[in-house]
Design a protein around this motif. Structure first.
Motif, PDB file in Angstrom:
ATOM      1  N   THR A  19       0.844  -1.184   0.000  1.00  0.00           N
ATOM      2  CA  THR A  19       0.000   0.000   0.000  1.00  0.00           C
ATOM      3  C   THR A  19       0.883   1.238   0.000  1.00  0.00           C
ATOM      4  N   ARG A  70       0.135  11.856   7.628  1.00  0.00           N
ATOM      5  CA  ARG A  70      -1.190  12.061   8.223  1.00  0.00           C
ATOM      6  C   ARG A  70      -1.698  13.473   7.980  1.00  0.00           C
ATOM      7  N   VAL A 130      -3.937  14.003   4.830  1.00  0.00           N
ATOM      8  CA  VAL A 130      -5.244  13.352   4.711  1.00  0.00           C
ATOM      9  C   VAL A 130      -6.260  14.108   5.563  1.00  0.00           C
ATOM     10  N   SER A 185     -12.607  10.294   3.562  1.00  0.00           N
ATOM     11  CA  SER A 185     -11.296  10.937   3.602  1.00  0.00           C
ATOM     12  C   SER A 185     -10.898  11.422   2.216  1.00  0.00           C
ATOM     13  N   GLU A 192      -9.290   6.012   0.079  1.00  0.00           N
ATOM     14  CA  GLU A 192      -9.639   5.022   1.089  1.00  0.00           C
ATOM     15  C   GLU A 192      -8.401   4.800   1.940  1.00  0.00           C
ATOM     16  N   VAL A 193      -8.517   5.089   3.232  1.00  0.00           N
ATOM     17  CA  VAL A 193      -7.363   4.977   4.120  1.00  0.00           C
ATOM     18  C   VAL A 193      -7.326   3.610   4.782  1.00  0.00           C
ATOM     19  N   PRO A 227      -3.198   3.532  10.274  1.00  0.00           N
ATOM     20  CA  PRO A 227      -2.350   4.701  10.519  1.00  0.00           C
ATOM     21  C   PRO A 227      -1.207   4.374  11.481  1.00  0.00           C
ATOM     22  N   VAL A 249      -0.149   7.321   7.158  1.00  0.00           N
ATOM     23  CA  VAL A 249      -1.373   6.524   7.025  1.00  0.00           C
ATOM     24  C   VAL A 249      -1.309   5.780   5.695  1.00  0.00           C
ATOM     25  N   ILE A 289      -2.701   4.311   2.303  1.00  0.00           N
ATOM     26  CA  ILE A 289      -3.721   4.706   1.332  1.00  0.00           C
ATOM     27  C   ILE A 289      -4.028   3.476   0.483  1.00  0.00           C
ATOM     28  N   ARG A 290      -5.210   2.921   0.655  1.00  0.00           N
ATOM     29  CA  ARG A 290      -5.586   1.706  -0.077  1.00  0.00           C
ATOM     30  C   ARG A 290      -5.989   2.000  -1.513  1.00  0.00           C
TER      31      ARG A 290
END
Length: 77
Positions: free
Chosen positions: A19, A24, A27, A34, A50-51, A54, A59, A61-62
């Motif tokens: 990923t 942070r 975002v 988000s 899509e997070v 974290p 964090v 990020i998908r």
């Protein structure tokens, strides 16, 4: 251990593989989800992301970002 010396360890409780990571501070969250601001040719563009998991500073990020995207660390004016 030798007396009067200290040690440290990092314990990983959860992890996500393959990923992207973003700071942070880049975002932003609203009730609808988000989002980040990505630099485009016309200026900053708001993109939904899509997070994932974290950490204190980053964090996962998908989805929603691509490799090489430049994100704003604060809300652009």
């Amino acid at each position: 251990m030798i007396p009067d010396l200290t040690g440290s360890a990092e314990i990983i409780l959860n992890a996500e593989r393959n990923t992207m990571m973003a700071p942070r501070s880049a975002v932003f969250a609203k009730e609808s989800g988000s989002f980040v601001f990505v630099q485009g040719t016309e200026g900053w563009v708001k993109k939904k992301v899509e997070v994932g998991l974290p950490s204190f500073t980053m964090v996962a990020i998908r989805s929603g970002l691509q490799k090489g995207d430049v994100v704003a660390l604060q809300r652009p004016m």
